[in-house]
Design an enzyme around this catalytic site. Structure first.
Site, PDB file in Angstrom:
ATOM      1  N   ILE A 157     -27.784 -23.650  37.011  1.00 39.49           N
ATOM      2  CA  ILE A 157     -27.295 -23.390  34.661  1.00 39.49           C
ATOM      3  C   ILE A 157     -27.400 -21.862  35.159  1.00 39.49           C
ATOM      4  CG2 ILE A 157     -27.231 -24.183  32.713  1.00 39.49           C
ATOM      5  CD1 ILE A 157     -25.969 -26.945  34.834  1.00 39.49           C
ATOM      6  N   THR A 158     -25.911 -21.608  34.571  1.00 35.05           N
ATOM      7  CA  THR A 158     -26.150 -20.041  34.673  1.00 35.05           C
ATOM      8  C   THR A 158     -26.449 -20.086  32.806  1.00 35.05           C
ATOM      9  OG1 THR A 158     -24.095 -19.533  35.792  1.00 35.05           O
ATOM     10  CG2 THR A 158     -24.575 -17.793  33.740  1.00 35.05           C
ATOM     11  N   GLU A 383     -18.320 -23.948  40.240  1.00 32.53           N
ATOM     12  CA  GLU A 383     -17.100 -23.771  39.023  1.00 32.53           C
ATOM     13  C   GLU A 383     -15.908 -24.804  39.606  1.00 32.53           C
ATOM     14  OE1 GLU A 383     -15.409 -22.715  35.945  1.00 32.53           O
ATOM     15  OE2 GLU A 383     -16.961 -20.761  35.959  1.00 32.53           O
ATOM     16  N   SER A 386     -14.329 -24.776  46.856  1.00 36.31           N
ATOM     17  CA  SER A 386     -13.224 -24.944  48.224  1.00 36.31           C
ATOM     18  C   SER A 386     -12.249 -26.502  47.787  1.00 36.31           C
ATOM     19  CB  SER A 386     -12.874 -23.983  48.991  1.00 36.31           C
ATOM     20  OG  SER A 386     -13.308 -22.488  48.789  1.00 36.31           O
TER      21      SER A 386
END
Length: 407
Positions: A157-158, A383, A386
């Site tokens: 978690i950023t 997020e 690919s």
């Protein structure tokens, strides 16, 4: 790019480019080496309004369009991806769910702190057993009267350490699958209270912290090393019912919509990395001599540089178009996936090619391209990998084919 950018956009981009060159470039190498969060620059970015660009003025933001935000992320990433992801994660993921799905009371309460950069925000979706399969969420929220009790954990978690306001998902009805996942706003104090108090930003005790929300050990990452990434732990957290975002069972779908927007941000960050690597390689090859000639004079240098320039232009069109669609209120999920897929894989190709063209110099930390290559890799993962982007695009193609067949 005149189709997408106004004079206001160009002025904003120039202002951010100046800041990145003067304040970020001189410290980026050291921050990466020491894995240090850039609090001083984050404060400056907040004062410039860069942490609340697409948030309406009534909630303390700049009231600009999404394209403006994308330009800022791109321009910052040309110099340092860690600064760029700090803006991106805070804006799209930390503030976005509250802006899009929160009620008026929630917006009035939390957005001004976030929009002005008084505190940092984060987004809690990924779990040890729920990465690409985010529907596999195990964190549990149990309703008890006027509040929920949440137990679980979120990983990678950023801002989990430095941040104070987070939107997280938790299962409220285990029998309904993804339709039994809800989302909530939770709060905790930053881990850097003394430093934040000295700076006058990053910590607001009047937020009302919740017992049981804690951050874990800081991740020692390959790239984005000046960005704070940790586990977010939720142990018997009592969350008021008014902190639920939207209706019960809407958390999963709402967070998927948040990721659609976030993918444009990662596309912009990837684009900036590719541009930064290209510019570094161009300066090096046009300035250095080998075998009595400029390195640039060799065709085996000119051709890959021409390919990089062409692919960067293609990525720019994909990214700006996705942002434009969002600004127009039109569907953009597929276009966001295309932009993120192409730009992230380009960032990896471009940074590695820049290292190759610069030889030993590119492989050393004397030049920023080795850091850019390390920073680029996570763009193919975060997020939505690919592979996930290809699934999103393929599903869209199938839907369109079935629709055409039915007609």
């Amino acid at each position: 790019m005149d189709r997408y950018l106004s004079e206001q956009h160009l002025a904003l981009r120039a202002r951010v480019a100046d800041f990145a060159r003067e304040a970020v470039a001189p410290v980026a190498r050291e921050l990466d080496a020491t894995s240090t969060f850039p609090w001083e620059n984050v404060k400056a970015m907040g004062e410039m309004g860069l942490l609340g660009l697409p948030i309406p003025e009534e909630y303390g933001g700049q009231g600009l369009d999404y394209t403006s935000y994308i330009l800022v992320v791109e321009e910052m990433a040309k110099v340092d991806a860690s600064h760029a992801i700090t803006i991106s994660a805070h804006t799209t993921l930390g503030s976005g769910p509250i802006l899009q799905f929160g009620n008026e009371e929630q917006k009035q309460r939390y957005l001004p702190w976030l929009a002005k950069g008084e505190v940092l925000g984060g987004f809690g979706l990924t779990e040890p057993g729920a990465g690409s399969d985010s529907g596999g969420t195990r964190t549990r929220a149990v309703r008890q009267g006027d509040h929920y009790v949440i137990n679980g954990s979120k990983i990678f978690i950023t801002h989990a350490g430095v941040g104070e306001i987070f939107t997280v998902t938790a299962v409220t009805d285990p029998d309904k699958g993804t339709k039994g996942i809800s989302s909530f706003v939770v709060t905790k104090p930053t881990i850097d209270i003394p430093r934040c108090e000295a700076l006058g930003m990053g910590h607001r005790p009047d937020i009302g912290y919740m017992d049981g929300v804690q951050s874990g050990k800081k991740e020692d990452k390959m790239g984005w090393r000046a960005s704070d990434t940790r586990e977010l732990l939720l142990q018997d957290v009592e969350v008021p019912a008014e902190n639920r975002l939207g209706e019960e069972g809407r958390g999963f779908i709402n967070f998927m919509k948040t990721l659609d927007a976030g993918r444009i941000g990662i596309a912009a960050l990837s684009l900036g990395l590719a541009e930064g690597a290209f510019e570094a390689a161009l300066r090096y090859t046009t300035g250095r001599e080998q075998f009595g000639r400029k390195v640039w004079d060799f065709q085996q240098v000119q051709f890959p540089m021409a390919d990089m320039a062409t692919e960067i232009q293609a990525a720019r069109h994909l990214t700006y178009h996705a942002a434009w669609l969002k600004d127009q209120g039109r569907p953009f999920s597929t276009e966001a996936a295309m932009a993120k897929l192409y730009a992230s894989e380009l960032a990896m190709r471009a940074t590695l090619k820049a290292i190759q063209l610069m030889g030993g110099a590119g492989y050393s930390d004397e030049y920023p391209v080795e850091r850019m290559a390390r920073d680029a890799k996570v763009c193919e993962i975060g997020e939505g990998t690919s592979e996930v982007q290809r699934l999103v695009i393929a599903r869209h193609l199938l839907r369109e084919e079935l629709k055409a067949t039915a007609a």
